[in-house]
Design an enzyme around this catalytic site. Sequence first.
Site, PDB file in Angstrom:
ATOM      1  N   ASP A  80       0.836  -1.199   0.000  1.00 48.52           N
ATOM      2  CA  ASP A  80       0.000   0.000   0.000  1.00 48.52           C
ATOM      3  C   ASP A  80       0.868   1.244   0.000  1.00 48.52           C
ATOM      4  O   ASP A  80       2.049   1.195   0.339  1.00 48.52           O
ATOM      5  CB  ASP A  80      -0.952   0.020   1.199  1.00 48.52           C
ATOM      6  CG  ASP A  80      -0.219   0.197   2.524  1.00 48.52           C
ATOM      7  OD1 ASP A  80       0.778  -0.516   2.754  1.00 48.52           O
ATOM      8  OD2 ASP A  80      -0.638   1.047   3.338  1.00 48.52           O
ATOM      9  N   GLU A 175       0.063  -1.109   5.635  1.00 52.15           N
ATOM     10  CA  GLU A 175       1.120  -0.735   6.579  1.00 52.15           C
ATOM     11  C   GLU A 175       1.113   0.760   6.859  1.00 52.15           C
ATOM     12  O   GLU A 175       1.381   1.201   7.976  1.00 52.15           O
ATOM     13  CB  GLU A 175       2.483  -1.154   6.019  1.00 52.15           C
ATOM     14  CG  GLU A 175       3.648  -1.024   7.003  1.00 52.15           C
ATOM     15  CD  GLU A 175       4.352   0.329   6.957  1.00 52.15           C
ATOM     16  OE1 GLU A 175       5.247   0.567   7.780  1.00 52.15           O
ATOM     17  OE2 GLU A 175       4.004   1.158   6.082  1.00 52.15           O
TER      18      GLU A 175
END
Length: 413
Positions: A80, A175
């Site tokens: 991400d 994350e």
Amino acid sequence: MQHIIDRFISYVTVDTESDPNSDTTPSTAKQWDLAHKLVEELKAIGMEDVTIDEHAYIMATLPSNVDYEVPVIGFISHFDTTPDFTGANIKPQIIKDYDGGDIVLNKEQDIILSPSYFKDLLQYKGQTIITTDGTTLLGADDKAGITEIITAMEYLIQHPEIKHGKIRVGFTPDEEIGRGAHKFDVAKFGAEWAYTMDGSQIGELEYENFNAAGAKITFKGKSVHPGYARGKMINSMLIANKFISRLPKEEVPEKTTGYEGFFHVTGISGSIEETTVQLIIRDHDSKKFEKRKKLVKKIADELNRKYQKQYGGDVAVAEVKDQYFNMREKVEPVMHIVDIAERAMRDLGITPIIKPIRGGTDGSQLSYMGLPCPNIFAGGHNFHGKYEYVPVESMQKAVEVIVRIAELTAEKK
């Protein structure tokens, strides 16, 4: 080197921005686009036991090629990108043989990446640098790490003469919003230890990080016609401002470094009746960390006492939640895993930069979940914004570090 460039660009051009306001995992559906692509690529290069679960956590195995017992190790990165700056429609620019001068990211908007401001650029004179076009972030955090791990595994598969034990790789969603390890199955991963490839400049090796908490403070007010508001109106926005002004002015990200902690206001929204302030709290020292959390509560309590009579209740409600803790406590008992990474860098002519992370990685949470997990450089700079860049040579060196760690772990004692 072109192979690394092509692979990296194929990843960063897929939008994987995460969303802290979502309750799902992954927090955005578009993260699945890259997740599925990575699964197919892992299979294509010859990795085994490639799996993806219902939350988009990816794992794969490179089997051992030695006939003696070797610790199972892992390499982990996240796919991400941060919601702090847009990651949609990324158009990377490739600057070959960088001359040490200004890099024009966007001529129309006069956006320039200059070594006069970003002095680290000068380290990479003569190298190939990948930048943004000035309108998005780049996504080297942490698609550089994914590029490096997959490229290293591919290299080991193509060079069976390099001896290594069983290696596990893992790629996680979310994350950047602090949830990357929340649903990571450590038992399934089955490694004795791992490394996150999520650091910045070449040479970074980190096993300390911030203790972290997030705070949401909600301020209440009373709206009255401003012409008749004397002694009646309570403006929640002004109370929020009083709260912020009470935080230590020198203890903010832009004025701290090294082991110094901070308070960081990340968002504010409101009206006369209600205002919300979002805050993050960071400190490497656990005792100072606890004091910081208590200060947030203390300021809120003092505001409540001040306005109690006029408002008739609490005007400030502070919610403080721990996010992650300093992994040093979990890594120090197994410092040989840091020593291996340090030796790998030195063997490759890289000077290790061992310093605390002024942030957190999946590794900090994983270390507390039973998987000690130091952090290694991925090569990028200026994460989370339009000035982000990554030298291709740094990514190549990270690939070599992964391969060398695999070799060193498999050495017969």
